[in-house]
Design a protein around this motif. Structure first.
Motif, PDB file in Angstrom:
ATOM      1  N   SER A   1     -14.041 -14.444  16.401  1.00  0.00           N
ATOM      2  CA  SER A   1     -15.389 -15.006  16.518  1.00  0.00           C
ATOM      3  C   SER A   1     -16.217 -14.776  15.259  1.00  0.00           C
ATOM      4  O   SER A   1     -16.227 -13.673  14.704  1.00  0.00           O
ATOM      5  N   SER A   2     -16.945 -15.820  14.855  1.00  0.00           N
ATOM      6  CA  SER A   2     -17.847 -15.730  13.708  1.00  0.00           C
ATOM      7  C   SER A   2     -19.283 -15.449  14.121  1.00  0.00           C
ATOM      8  O   SER A   2     -20.185 -15.406  13.272  1.00  0.00           O
ATOM      9  N   GLU A   3     -19.510 -15.252  15.417  1.00  0.00           N
ATOM     10  CA  GLU A   3     -20.860 -15.003  15.920  1.00  0.00           C
ATOM     11  C   GLU A   3     -21.230 -13.527  15.765  1.00  0.00           C
ATOM     12  O   GLU A   3     -20.364 -12.648  15.803  1.00  0.00           O
ATOM     13  N   ASN A   4     -22.525 -13.289  15.626  1.00  0.00           N
ATOM     14  CA  ASN A   4     -22.985 -11.908  15.511  1.00  0.00           C
ATOM     15  C   ASN A   4     -22.610 -11.113  16.760  1.00  0.00           C
ATOM     16  O   ASN A   4     -22.911 -11.549  17.874  1.00  0.00           O
ATOM     17  N   PRO A   5     -21.966  -9.959  16.618  1.00  0.00           N
ATOM     18  CA  PRO A   5     -21.577  -9.176  17.790  1.00  0.00           C
ATOM     19  C   PRO A   5     -22.787  -8.509  18.434  1.00  0.00           C
ATOM     20  O   PRO A   5     -23.715  -8.072  17.754  1.00  0.00           O
ATOM     21  N   GLU A   6     -22.762  -8.429  19.747  1.00  0.00           N
ATOM     22  CA  GLU A   6     -23.859  -7.801  20.479  1.00  0.00           C
ATOM     23  C   GLU A   6     -23.990  -6.321  20.106  1.00  0.00           C
ATOM     24  O   GLU A   6     -25.102  -5.760  20.125  1.00  0.00           O
ATOM     25  N   GLN A   7     -22.876  -5.688  19.733  1.00  0.00           N
ATOM     26  CA  GLN A   7     -22.927  -4.261  19.401  1.00  0.00           C
ATOM     27  C   GLN A   7     -23.870  -3.957  18.247  1.00  0.00           C
ATOM     28  O   GLN A   7     -24.380  -2.847  18.121  1.00  0.00           O
ATOM     29  N   ALA A   8     -24.114  -4.948  17.381  1.00  0.00           N
ATOM     30  CA  ALA A   8     -24.987  -4.716  16.229  1.00  0.00           C
ATOM     31  C   ALA A   8     -26.400  -4.343  16.660  1.00  0.00           C
ATOM     32  O   ALA A   8     -27.143  -3.709  15.895  1.00  0.00           O
ATOM     33  N   ASN A   9     -26.778  -4.719  17.871  1.00  0.00           N
ATOM     34  CA  ASN A   9     -28.110  -4.398  18.394  1.00  0.00           C
ATOM     35  C   ASN A   9     -28.149  -3.035  19.074  1.00  0.00           C
ATOM     36  O   ASN A   9     -29.190  -2.653  19.621  1.00  0.00           O
ATOM     37  N   ARG A  10     -27.031  -2.320  19.029  1.00  0.00           N
ATOM     38  CA  ARG A  10     -26.983  -0.995  19.650  1.00  0.00           C
ATOM     39  C   ARG A  10     -26.588   0.083  18.632  1.00  0.00           C
ATOM     40  O   ARG A  10     -25.913   1.051  18.949  1.00  0.00           O
ATOM     41  N   ILE A  11     -27.033  -0.134  17.386  1.00  0.00           N
ATOM     42  CA  ILE A  11     -26.802   0.841  16.311  1.00  0.00           C
ATOM     43  C   ILE A  11     -28.135   1.514  16.001  1.00  0.00           C
ATOM     44  O   ILE A  11     -29.139   0.836  15.744  1.00  0.00           O
ATOM     45  N   PHE A  12     -28.127   2.843  16.003  1.00  0.00           N
ATOM     46  CA  PHE A  12     -29.384   3.580  15.893  1.00  0.00           C
ATOM     47  C   PHE A  12     -29.359   4.578  14.726  1.00  0.00           C
ATOM     48  O   PHE A  12     -28.371   4.699  14.004  1.00  0.00           O
ATOM     49  N   LEU A  13     -30.461   5.295  14.605  1.00  0.00           N
ATOM     50  CA  LEU A  13     -30.751   6.189  13.485  1.00  0.00           C
ATOM     51  C   LEU A  13     -29.600   7.120  13.122  1.00  0.00           C
ATOM     52  O   LEU A  13     -29.217   7.232  11.957  1.00  0.00           O
ATOM     53  N   LYS A  14     -29.046   7.795  14.089  1.00  0.00           N
ATOM     54  CA  LYS A  14     -28.063   8.847  13.823  1.00  0.00           C
ATOM     55  C   LYS A  14     -26.620   8.348  13.790  1.00  0.00           C
ATOM     56  O   LYS A  14     -25.696   9.125  13.507  1.00  0.00           O
ATOM     57  N   ASP A  15     -26.392   7.077  14.067  1.00  0.00           N
ATOM     58  CA  ASP A  15     -25.022   6.572  14.112  1.00  0.00           C
ATOM     59  C   ASP A  15     -24.413   6.534  12.710  1.00  0.00           C
ATOM     60  O   ASP A  15     -25.011   5.988  11.772  1.00  0.00           O
ATOM     61  N   PRO A  16     -23.213   7.099  12.529  1.00  0.00           N
ATOM     62  CA  PRO A  16     -22.578   7.120  11.200  1.00  0.00           C
ATOM     63  C   PRO A  16     -22.268   5.711  10.698  1.00  0.00           C
ATOM     64  O   PRO A  16     -21.791   4.857  11.457  1.00  0.00           O
ATOM     65  N   LEU A  17     -22.538   5.486   9.435  1.00  0.00           N
ATOM     66  CA  LEU A  17     -22.233   4.206   8.791  1.00  0.00           C
ATOM     67  C   LEU A  17     -20.976   4.328   7.945  1.00  0.00           C
ATOM     68  O   LEU A  17     -20.052   3.541   8.062  1.00  0.00           O
ATOM     69  N   PHE A  18     -20.971   5.283   7.048  1.00  0.00           N
ATOM     70  CA  PHE A  18     -19.750   5.564   6.295  1.00  0.00           C
ATOM     71  C   PHE A  18     -19.707   7.016   5.854  1.00  0.00           C
ATOM     72  O   PHE A  18     -20.705   7.736   5.900  1.00  0.00           O
ATOM     73  N   TYR A  19     -18.509   7.424   5.464  1.00  0.00           N
ATOM     74  CA  TYR A  19     -18.312   8.709   4.814  1.00  0.00           C
ATOM     75  C   TYR A  19     -18.199   8.448   3.319  1.00  0.00           C
ATOM     76  O   TYR A  19     -17.479   7.543   2.880  1.00  0.00           O
ATOM     77  N   ILE A  20     -18.941   9.239   2.538  1.00  0.00           N
ATOM     78  CA  ILE A  20     -18.791   9.208   1.095  1.00  0.00           C
ATOM     79  C   ILE A  20     -18.278  10.578   0.669  1.00  0.00           C
ATOM     80  O   ILE A  20     -18.774  11.607   1.122  1.00  0.00           O
ATOM     81  N   TYR A  21     -17.272  10.576  -0.196  1.00  0.00           N
ATOM     82  CA  TYR A  21     -16.635  11.830  -0.589  1.00  0.00           C
ATOM     83  C   TYR A  21     -17.312  12.416  -1.814  1.00  0.00           C
ATOM     84  O   TYR A  21     -17.572  11.724  -2.795  1.00  0.00           O
ATOM     85  N   THR A  22     -17.612  13.697  -1.737  1.00  0.00           N
ATOM     86  CA  THR A  22     -18.230  14.400  -2.841  1.00  0.00           C
ATOM     87  C   THR A  22     -17.452  15.667  -3.123  1.00  0.00           C
ATOM     88  O   THR A  22     -16.937  16.300  -2.200  1.00  0.00           O
ATOM     89  N   SER A  23     -17.369  16.022  -4.410  1.00  0.00           N
ATOM     90  CA  SER A  23     -16.648  17.240  -4.770  1.00  0.00           C
ATOM     91  C   SER A  23     -17.390  18.478  -4.327  1.00  0.00           C
ATOM     92  O   SER A  23     -16.809  19.524  -4.120  1.00  0.00           O
ATOM     93  N   GLY A  24     -18.716  18.384  -4.208  1.00  0.00           N
ATOM     94  CA  GLY A  24     -19.492  19.538  -3.788  1.00  0.00           C
ATOM     95  C   GLY A  24     -19.320  20.694  -4.752  1.00  0.00           C
ATOM     96  O   GLY A  24     -19.258  20.504  -5.954  1.00  0.00           O
ATOM     97  N   THR A  25     -19.216  21.878  -4.223  1.00  0.00           N
ATOM     98  CA  THR A  25     -19.113  23.057  -5.092  1.00  0.00           C
ATOM     99  C   THR A  25     -17.797  23.798  -4.951  1.00  0.00           C
ATOM    100  O   THR A  25     -17.471  24.629  -5.781  1.00  0.00           O
ATOM    101  N   THR A  26     -17.045  23.550  -3.907  1.00  0.00           N
ATOM    102  CA  THR A  26     -15.790  24.282  -3.744  1.00  0.00           C
ATOM    103  C   THR A  26     -14.708  23.380  -3.172  1.00  0.00           C
ATOM    104  O   THR A  26     -14.975  22.465  -2.405  1.00  0.00           O
ATOM    105  N   GLY A  27     -13.469  23.646  -3.584  1.00  0.00           N
ATOM    106  CA  GLY A  27     -12.311  23.071  -2.935  1.00  0.00           C
ATOM    107  C   GLY A  27     -12.141  21.569  -3.084  1.00  0.00           C
ATOM    108  O   GLY A  27     -12.660  20.939  -3.998  1.00  0.00           O
ATOM    109  N   LEU A  28     -11.403  21.000  -2.137  1.00  0.00           N
ATOM    110  CA  LEU A  28     -11.104  19.575  -2.123  1.00  0.00           C
ATOM    111  C   LEU A  28     -12.334  18.783  -1.703  1.00  0.00           C
ATOM    112  O   LEU A  28     -13.320  19.340  -1.237  1.00  0.00           O
ATOM    113  N   PRO A  29     -12.290  17.443  -1.867  1.00  0.00           N
ATOM    114  CA  PRO A  29     -13.470  16.628  -1.554  1.00  0.00           C
ATOM    115  C   PRO A  29     -13.994  16.858  -0.139  1.00  0.00           C
ATOM    116  O   PRO A  29     -13.232  17.103   0.794  1.00  0.00           O
ATOM    117  N   LYS A  30     -15.305  16.773  -0.012  1.00  0.00           N
ATOM    118  CA  LYS A  30     -15.955  16.863   1.293  1.00  0.00           C
ATOM    119  C   LYS A  30     -16.414  15.470   1.694  1.00  0.00           C
ATOM    120  O   LYS A  30     -16.853  14.687   0.856  1.00  0.00           O
TER     121      LYS A  30
END
Length: 593
Positions: A180-209
């Protein structure tokens, strides 16, 4: 300027403080709004591919519909390893519309670092670009995902022709064709705290976080940059050569275009010689940058038509004060929207007022505190609390953690807690430790000074010294290593350098095998440029932290110590012994790092 842009400034400021947990928001809805606002306007341009907002939105909807059909739902994660091209954008938006979080894997990762990043987020599916399947296949037996959950985009315009993909992968372009090319209904149920993506950062120790970047945080950036700072119009075009596994590309540059219903012109990678030709070819009026990008452009031979372009605003971070004004004048740029932010941080600065040589101001709560670099800790007053620096002084930047400026943290709770400073100015308060030194220049404006601790920045990337040390220590005949960043004149950031203790004399050490090991296990920007060979044990503190201050000061300067130094010069495939003549060439700008 302030009064003429007051509506956008007010709207962006309000969105920057957005905290309603029940209002639908996020990337998916923003794309749908841009489609309603400018359906036949340019959304994405890549090489010969030109997509309108109507076309791009429909494509991402088909991705969303297919991901739903295979059982993915809100809260699930997918691993995304695709270079800069429209398929990456459609994947991320399609996932976002149904609440699925995209783990944006750094496309230069290989070996154990790639395995770590992939498995860390426990993906339910993987969407891979065909250009990166070789890297995936090298470690696929170590990836914790069922073999039938690997999908691939052919390395071509898959809207024009779905193409063929390597064995062992489903062709995602074929799979979504009848969705389907129609807008999904789920898009209207995404809120402030819902994760969008993970971005990897080296931070200060060890492997990427893996840093959680939620829809609320994206919405704030969308408001702050799209409406308040960058302020594009729907006929503008934003050119971005930055990797979209980083927030400067994926969030800042793209959100600035989406807010106006403007176009994003995407390049697979940066080319200094082709940059302005592309800007003119695609009628770009803005571009995203990091400091190295501007330096490379500035180092290109001057041309009579340098200012013959339509660019009126640029957005990014790290433009060097030494070239700032000359860069604007040479290329005819009106506004520089310099910013300071981090993928995981809760405080950001933006140069809304177009001042020179500043990251701008921050509307949120923060402080710049006195910091003892030698002891690697904040300076405390007589009352046991931390001390703010005076105007003009440099110190550690910390961001106040509140309901409106939360610190969402990492996938690892211990790493999240270690990044929080508590009881800073009063009992019970909490601040995020950015790890960055800033100078307070007054009027809530600041200048970036340097990074602290075990992370340094090179080639626009954060390099974890601990990660590089682990890889070096795993090489044949390397007993011990300590990694740090050193300055090379007229370059941005710090180049990687390692002090190493070897199991044999350096003259008989196999540097070719070491280079092959490093190139296999580390992205190019993390491979040390210099190696300092020592026969003594590496100096440590009482808590077994490496003593790096003296090493940083002596760097690769042969006049300051007697240890042999090896260097990996640009374009070379192996380290060679550093001589006074080569050192003079490096310091004089003969080699382009």
């Amino acid at each position: 300027m302030v009064f003429s842009n007051l509506p956008g400034l007010i709207k962006g400021s309000k969105m920057g403080k957005f905290s309603d947990p029940n209002k639908p928001i996020g990337l998916g809805l923003a794309i749908q709004r841009a489609t309603e606002m400018n359906p036949d306007g340019t959304a994405v341009v890549y090489q010969d591919t030109h997509l309108t907002y109507r076309q791009f939105n429909a494509w991402s909807n088909r991705v969303a519909d297919y991901l739903s059909s295979i059982g993915l739902k809100k809260g699930d994660s997918i691993a995304v390893d695709i270079e800069n091209r429209p398929e990456l954008l459609a994947t991320v938006v399609g996932a976002a519309k149904i609440g699925v979080c995209s783990a944006l894997i750094n496309t230069s990762q290989r070996g154990k670092v790639l395995v770590h990043s992939f498995n860390l987020v426990q993906p339910k599916a993987a969407l891979i670009g065909a250009e990166l399947t070789d890297a995936i296949n090298e470690v696929r037996d170590q990836l914790e995902l069922a073999s039938d959950r690997f999908y691939c985009w052919a390395d071509q315009d898959t809207l024009e022709d779905s193409g063929s993909v390597p064995a062992g992968y489903h062709n995602i372009a074929d799979a979504i064709r009848d969705c389907s090319s129609e807008n999904p209904e789920q898009a209207n149920r995404i809120f402030l705290k819902d994760p969008l993506f993970y971005i990897y950062t080296s931070g200060t120790t060890g492997l990427p976080k893996a840093v959680v970047f939620n829809h609320g945080r994206w919405e704030k950036a969308y408001g702050a940059f799209g409406f308040a700072a960058v302020r594009l119009k729907k006929d503008d075009r934003m050119y971005s050569t930055l990797p979209f596994y980083h927030a400067t590309g994926m969030v800042i540059s793209w959100a600035s275009a989406i807010a106006a219903g403007a176009g994003l012109v995407l390049a697979r990678r940066f080319s200094a010689s082709r940059f302005w030709d592309d800007v003119r070819k695609y009628n770009c009026t803005a571009f995203a940058y990091v400091g190295e990008l501007c330096r490379y452009l500035h180092e290109q031979p001057a041309k009579a038509n340098d200012a013959d372009n339509r660019v009126h605003v640029i957005v990014g971070n790290g433009l060097r004060p030494s070239i700032w004004k000359d860069f604007k004048a040479r290329f005819g740029i009106d506004r520089v929207v310099e910013l300071y932010a981090s993928s995981e941080g809760n405080v950001a600065f933006t140069n809304v007022f177009n001042f020179d040589n500043t990251v701008g101001f921050s509307p949120v709560g923060y402080a710049i505190i006195k910091y003892d670099k030698e002891k690697d800790e904040p300076v405390l007053g007589a009352d046991g609390h931390m001390i703010k620096v005076a105007k003009g002084e440099a110190g550690l930047l910390i961001g106040e953690i509140t309901d409106k400026t939360p610190f969402d943290g990492y996938t690892d709770k211990d790493k999240t807690e270690s990044s929080i400073l508590r009881n800073v100015f009063r009992k019970g308060d909490a601040y995020f430790n950015t790890g960055d030194m800033m100078r307070d220049i007054g009027f809530k404006h600041a200048q970036f000074v340097d990074r602290l601790g075990d992370t340094f920045r090179w080639k626009g990337e954060n390099v974890s010294t601990t990660e590089v040390e682990q890889i070096l220590d795993g090489a044949d005949d390397v007993i011990e290593s300590v990694v740090y960043g050193v300055e090379i004149p007229n370059t941005n950031g710090r180049a990687g350098m390692a002090e190493v203790r070897l199991a044999k004399a350096h003259a008989s050490f196999d540097f070719k095998t070491l280079c092959a090991h490093l190139k296999r296990e580390l992205p190019p920007y993390a491979i040390p440029v210099f190696l300092r060979v020592t026969e003594a044990a590496v100096d440590t503190t009482g808590t077994f932290k490496h003593q790096k201050n003296k090493l940083k000061e002596e760097k690769y300067d042969l006049t300051k110590h007697n240890d042999p130094v090896y260097v990996l010069l640009p374009g070379e495939d192996c380290y060679q012994r550093l001589t006074p003549e080569i050192q003079q060439g490096i310091d004089g700008g003969q080699y382009r790092f």
